[in-house]
Design an enzyme around this catalytic site. Structure first.
Site, PDB file in Angstrom:
ATOM      1  N   ASP A 119      10.396  -5.063  13.372  1.00 51.40           N
ATOM      2  CA  ASP A 119      11.412  -6.022  12.968  1.00 51.40           C
ATOM      3  C   ASP A 119      12.401  -6.108  14.136  1.00 51.40           C
ATOM      4  OD1 ASP A 119      13.155  -7.610  11.310  1.00 51.40           O
ATOM      5  OD2 ASP A 119      14.335  -5.785  10.962  1.00 51.40           O
ATOM      6  N   ASP A 121      16.224  -7.632  13.940  1.00 52.24           N
ATOM      7  CA  ASP A 121      17.629  -7.441  13.580  1.00 52.24           C
ATOM      8  C   ASP A 121      17.832  -6.096  12.878  1.00 52.24           C
ATOM      9  OD1 ASP A 121      19.063 -10.581  13.508  1.00 52.24           O
ATOM     10  OD2 ASP A 121      16.919 -10.317  13.786  1.00 52.24           O
ATOM     11  N   GLU A 128      22.800  -8.129  13.081  1.00 47.13           N
ATOM     12  CA  GLU A 128      22.040  -9.227  12.478  1.00 47.13           C
ATOM     13  C   GLU A 128      22.474 -10.511  13.181  1.00 47.13           C
ATOM     14  OE1 GLU A 128      19.752  -9.184   9.942  1.00 47.13           O
ATOM     15  OE2 GLU A 128      19.825  -7.009   9.729  1.00 47.13           O
ATOM     16  N   LYS A 252       5.049 -11.818   7.599  1.00 45.27           N
ATOM     17  CA  LYS A 252       4.986 -10.672   8.510  1.00 45.27           C
ATOM     18  C   LYS A 252       3.671  -9.923   8.331  1.00 45.27           C
ATOM     19  CE  LYS A 252       9.920  -9.673   9.152  1.00 45.27           C
ATOM     20  NZ  LYS A 252      10.889  -8.619   9.433  1.00 45.27           N
ATOM     21  N   ASN A 278      12.173  -7.232   3.265  1.00 42.43           N
ATOM     22  CA  ASN A 278      11.148  -8.150   3.758  1.00 42.43           C
ATOM     23  C   ASN A 278      10.226  -7.505   4.786  1.00 42.43           C
ATOM     24  OD1 ASN A 278      13.432  -8.177   5.568  1.00 42.43           O
ATOM     25  ND2 ASN A 278      12.552  -9.964   6.563  1.00 42.43           N
TER      26      ASN A 278
END
Length: 329
Positions: A119, A121, A128, A252, A278
């Protein structure tokens, strides 16, 4: 380090009489990371292992004794059927004692893994991006609240993302680059990527953030693959829309499968790292899925967790000694 501490590390089988007696059918590797270690902490670890039918067969330090972050690796033996309950108990011990603990199968080390997916952020960068852009528009608190709800799993990512992007409408394209330039890398990111590159492990970003930031990271860290959301800009102004498809959790996971097919490797040879809800779909697909400084729902759903150490501590989780890391740099 006291004599008792050293004894608990170097002669860790003293409490074998406390074992539950479950058959020793497989070996696993337990990694412990903490800035300071006490006799009580080590004793608590051995007690948890014994309660779940695991015995330490041998151990080694992965860092110099006088280093700020201490890392120890224990080879433990026990029944694979008890592994999930052991991981749950270790997660509880991790929270109560402020140390990182992770268990992997014997042989699943830096020679086994071929792809690391991150990922972006709050994982590769210490912020972020969408929250920072929102500050430029004067809607920072409103967007940060939506971001937090999404990462905690309290709000659908796509719904949250559309609402946040809509609040960026009218932002000048000229403001994107300065925002990207002021966001720092996560502590340990550069060292981690230098070593992964030397090991021949391919790297990728699968981010719910934006391509302009991901592409900057690609240049800085030497990423092999970059996937992120495209912020729509017309006539130099952010429209408040995002180009489809939106890269959410399910996307993803799909991208990880595509990368695995492209690299001709197995999902069990993938490391996946993230902090938000997520990220769980790709974390749970990977052979080593790591919740990094993550929300409680993510830590609970991942098999591996780094809650206190820096990002480059991942190198210890895959079995590298500090001397090996320095040599690879």
């Amino acid at each position: 380090m006291s004599r008792k501490q050293r004894n608990l590390i170097e002669n860790p089988t003293l409490d074998n009489e406390q074992l539950s007696g479950e058959p020793e059918t497989e070996q696993f590797v337990l990694t412990l990371l903490r800035d300071t270690l006490s006799e009580e902490t080590l004793a608590a670890l051995h007690q948890v292992l014994a309660q779940h039918g695991f015995r330490v067969q041998r151990s080694r330090s992965l860092t110099p004794i006088n280093s700020e972050c201490k890392c120890f690796e224990f080879v433990i033996a026990g029944a694979p059927t008890s592994l999930d309950s052991l991981r749950t108990a270790l997660l509880e011990l991790s929270h109560s004692s402020g140390m990182d603990l992770a268990v992997r199968a014997q042989g699943r080390d830096y020679r086994y893994f071929k792809l690391a997916v991150f990922d972006m952020d709050s994982t590769l960068i210490d912020a972020e991006v969408i929250d920072e852009l929102a500050k430029e528009m004067g809607v920072g608190e409103q967007v940060a609240s939506l971001t937090a709800a999404a990462t905690r799993g309290e709000m659908d990512f796509q719904q949250s993302f559309r609402k946040r992007v809509a609040l960026l409408k009218g932002l000048s394209e000229k403001q994107l680059k300065p925002v990207a330039e002021r966001i720092p890398l996560m502590n340990g990111a550069e060292r981690l990527f230098r070593v992964l590159k030397r090991l021949g492990i391919r790297t990728a970003v699968c981010s719910g953030g934006f391509t302009f930031m991901a592409e900057r990271l690609q240049q800085k860290l030497g990423l092999d693959y970059v996937h992120a959301n495209e912020l729509e800009v017309k006539e130099g102004v952010v429209t408040g829309e995002v180009l489809l498809p939106i890269l959410d959790g399910s996307r993803k996971a799909e991208l990880v499968k595509q990368l695995v097919a492209r690299e001709r490797i197995g999902l069990d040879q993938v490391i996946a790292v993230g902090d938000g809800a997520n990220d769980l779909p790709m974390i749970n697909l990977a052979g080593m899925g790591i919740a990094f400084h993550a929300k409680p729902v993510v830590r609970a759903g991942a098999r591996y967790s780094l809650s206190y150490a820096s990002l480059d501590a991942l190198l210890y989780l895959i079995g590298l000694h500090e001397e090996e890391i320095r040599a690879l740099q």
